[in-house]
Design a protein around this motif. Sequence first.
Motif, PDB file in Angstrom:
ATOM      1  N   SER A   1       0.832  -1.207   0.000  1.00 51.61           N
ATOM      2  CA  SER A   1       0.000   0.000   0.000  1.00 51.61           C
ATOM      3  C   SER A   1       0.865   1.253   0.000  1.00 51.61           C
ATOM      4  N   VAL A   2       0.283   2.308  -0.525  1.00 53.18           N
ATOM      5  CA  VAL A   2       0.910   3.631  -0.534  1.00 53.18           C
ATOM      6  C   VAL A   2      -0.127   4.580   0.063  1.00 53.18           C
ATOM      7  N   ASP A   3       0.075   4.991   1.293  1.00 55.46           N
ATOM      8  CA  ASP A   3      -0.904   5.840   1.966  1.00 55.46           C
ATOM      9  C   ASP A   3      -0.454   7.299   1.896  1.00 55.46           C
TER      10      ASP A   3
ATOM     11  N   THR B   1      -0.147   8.168  -7.620  1.00 59.06           N
ATOM     12  CA  THR B   1       0.410   6.810  -7.472  1.00 59.06           C
ATOM     13  C   THR B   1      -0.017   6.015  -8.706  1.00 59.06           C
ATOM     14  N   ALA B   2       0.345   4.743  -8.725  1.00 58.09           N
ATOM     15  CA  ALA B   2       0.006   3.912  -9.889  1.00 58.09           C
ATOM     16  C   ALA B   2      -1.494   3.902 -10.146  1.00 58.09           C
TER      17      ALA B   2
ATOM     18  N   GLU C   1       3.801  -0.497  -9.963  1.00 54.49           N
ATOM     19  CA  GLU C   1       2.502  -1.166  -9.822  1.00 54.49           C
ATOM     20  C   GLU C   1       2.697  -2.495  -9.114  1.00 54.49           C
ATOM     21  N   GLY C   2       2.241  -2.617  -7.896  1.00 54.71           N
ATOM     22  CA  GLY C   2       2.237  -3.919  -7.227  1.00 54.71           C
ATOM     23  C   GLY C   2       3.566  -4.366  -6.665  1.00 54.71           C
ATOM     24  N   LYS C   3       4.643  -4.038  -7.376  1.00 56.38           N
ATOM     25  CA  LYS C   3       5.975  -4.411  -6.918  1.00 56.38           C
ATOM     26  C   LYS C   3       6.944  -3.267  -7.191  1.00 56.38           C
ATOM     27  N   VAL C   4       8.021  -3.236  -6.427  1.00 54.22           N
ATOM     28  CA  VAL C   4       9.162  -2.394  -6.813  1.00 54.22           C
ATOM     29  C   VAL C   4      10.263  -3.343  -7.250  1.00 54.22           C
ATOM     30  N   ARG C   5      11.011  -2.941  -8.291  1.00 52.41           N
ATOM     31  CA  ARG C   5      11.967  -3.873  -8.886  1.00 52.41           C
ATOM     32  C   ARG C   5      13.394  -3.342  -8.952  1.00 52.41           C
ATOM     33  N   HIS C   6      13.614  -2.106  -8.574  1.00 57.57           N
ATOM     34  CA  HIS C   6      15.003  -1.633  -8.428  1.00 57.57           C
ATOM     35  C   HIS C   6      15.029  -0.411  -7.525  1.00 57.57           C
TER      36      HIS C   6
END
Lengths: 788, 161
Positions: free
Chosen positions: A52-54, A69-70, A103-108
């Motif tokens: 989540s991003v609050d 946000t996304a 979106e849903g994940k961070v990858r770097h």
Amino acid sequence: MPKDSGIGASPKRREDVRFLTGNGNYTDDINAHGQAYVHFLRSDIAHGTLNSVDTTAAAAMPGVVRIFTAADFEGVGGVPCGWEITDRHGNAMQEPKHPVLAEGKVRHVGEPIAAVIAESLEQARDAAEAIELDIEELPAVVDMKAAVAEGSVKVHDDLTSNLCYDWGFVEENREAVNQAFQDAAHVTSLELVNNRLVANPMEPRVAIGEYNRSTDDSKLYTTSQNPHVIRLLMGAFVLGIPEHKLQVVSPDVGGGFGTKIFHYAEEAFCTFAAKACNRPVKWTSSRSEAFMSDAHGRDHVTKIELALDADNNFTALRTDTYANMGAYLSTFAPSVPTWLHGTLMAGNYKTPLIYVNVKAVFTNTVPVDAYRGAGRPEATFQLERVVDKAARELGVDPIALRRQNFITEFPYATPVAVEYDTGDYHATMDKLTEIADLSGFDARRKASVANGKLRGLGVNCYIEACGIAPSNLVGQLGARAGLYESATVRVNATGGLVVMTGSHSHGQGHETSFPQVIADMIGIDEGMIEIVHGDTSKVPMGMGTYGSRSLAVGGSAMVRATEKIIAKAKKIAAHLMEAADADIELKDGEFSVAGTDKSVAWGDVTLAAYVPHNYPLEDIEPGLEETAFYDPANFTYPSGAYACEVEVDPDTGKVSIERFSAADDFGNIVNPMIVDGQVHGGIGQGIGQALLEGCVYDEDGQLLSASFMDYAMPRADDVPFYSVDHSCQTPCTHNPLGVKGCGEAGAIGSPPSVVNAVVDALQSAGKTDVTHIDMPLSPGRIWAALNS
Amino acid sequence: MAKVSMTVNGKAASADVEGRTLLVSFLREELGLTGVHVGCDTSQCGACVVHVDGKAVKSCTMLALEAEGSEVATIEGQAAEDGSLNTIQAAFQEHHGLQCGFCTPGMVMSAAALLKDNPKPSEQEIRTYLEGNLCRCTGYHNIVKSIMAASGQDVSALAAE
């Protein structure tokens, strides 16, 4: 006698005055009325599930306009990739979605998760700190071989693995190459790393989005090498804005080196947010953000093998490379380790059989894409290192071994699908021998030894492919774009010209060099010609500047447009002088009728075109403006030979570059001063790669080298004066200027000679077991090799 | 917010600034002197070098309030009133000491500070002095050459290099 104008002259650069007086117009110097400021909240972990991003508390902070946000980007496209590779089994590469905001994940580390827009940058930063993130950290994968091992953590859950593609080239030659290795009298093999680099143009990236609600027009100012490409990629694939409703402007740009080719999420964000907020939105990258959001370069791990017969002729070459793509596919990333790399593996040599295998791999790191040279430095480095190693193993002179295997007849079709049109590799090696004073090396080595230092000499050759590219060819190879260039030449009534070119200058000096060409064609003063670039509303179309293509492709388009201008102007002149079109000659700005003393001046003809009182209106239209698109018939193939002499301090392992010489063949030269400068800069970056620069991640995917305090940029006292020469000229046969391109040569040609020189220095001290040291050749690595 | 006043390129300048406002932000944003560039955030690159009371200073590393009452000189004040370039600027143009131009204002201001203290620096002295100024375009060759030329040294032997 040097010329003082036109092709071959070195006039002072006209752009310099504004840069030297603080009057440049860089993107960050632009402020739109009523603009708000963006701060991106970026991931500080390499891999995790974004639960989540609050933004509730942050949205209530002073000055906040809106937080994105996304969720705000549902229905908006991802950042597209511009090149699709087909793997060696005939399958398309794996291509993950690249969202504007995670979106849903961070990858770097550095991936943008949220964006705060506020009245001031300080307020945006303050508010970003109040955003509450719930990220469940996942194990990260950084090492490429680990990423493709069975059971590895996946960067993208919806892909079958972390392997983007497994590319074989030329796949049909694979067995023949293997057979040649079985038949070889000698095989030299070498495993090496082409270190990950950060391009670091001195100007960080900036994007300013604007939107006009009354007309529904969007505008983006961005630090790009190719504003039209950004317009197309962002408009068509991300935001769904047609070209006629989207203007992209890249004014003065403070260096590019490849990393400003690509379309970035921040550009799409600012354009999108300007419309959503109905006000201008500005983002200026900090250097720290640049390190974790600009596409990186290189990052190959390679095993290369060279087969030779009993007479030391190269009979086959085989390579096995892992190429890091990072977490997402940047715009041209898939093309760099394949078509810009595999096709150059013949180098300057007539090796008959070559097989290149490249496995492109996703990891939890910043995306990797083109950096000055893009694939060609990686090809040159491994080839020139393995040739040097072979010479040592065989006990032969490394220059003699190269000369023995040089391609000498042109055109030459390589076994890796390209055809070199011209070149003279012995000539550049001869020139190098002279300018580098190779015969004086032994004496200089003695002097160094007497001074307690080791001295080494390294030599290498290079070939590169510039002037990218024939559109029909690159289309077959997976490019999702044509790679022509356009130019419009507008002649004004009083005789001055404006050239609107799709090439973009971000240090290359086009405003000075392009007029030199037209001035020669027409015979007028360069001061009558102005170059306009970097604005999609002014220039009809453009594919931009990269791959040393500006003069070879953009310049050729300009020549073709000027030829049309001259052809029409001759018709007007013929009418004015009551002569036949075919009898009109143009020289020194005067049209004359062959065999007579009749003439009219350039300005008389241009005035007639716009004041057509006495004019062949039944045959031609008034006005004098022409557009040309030039699509090259082939790549161009600059080549050269480089030499580096180093001193190594055996007590500390510190390397100092004592001499550096470059003999290049760029075909014809328009502005020798600018060409020298391009080579100097490339060598500086190549020495940086060889000795200093290294982008380092830890095993958790943390970027350890994320500032100029941690990433060693070359400084003035790390490099010497360079000796450069481009008098060897075998003009390109298929473009009207006979030019080849000079922008990347220095960065391609210099790393192997530095490493060859250091290995030579260490071997001279009896360390014959030291056959390779990976870049950057830091004092620690050298000292360890010396004391192994 | 606090009021800060200084002399910039010979003219009085003042504004209300936050305590955290950097000198470079004051120059760029309050005064519109956008020739002062920001190339990093760790005081490494030198694109923001200006002179404060005659000394070369990285304006990203000084608060605007610290320059209270100072004489500040930026790249915008280096050419003559009629626009003609000063000796260092002219040498940079003559010897192609700049390409993209982004590091150039800092290079010129650093060179001016060097030549004030050391009117005929050696090649090595120039290279050492410039350790706080990064350039990514030129490989430094023509920058060093330009500064040598600006100091009146003969660089013709370097012409072929």
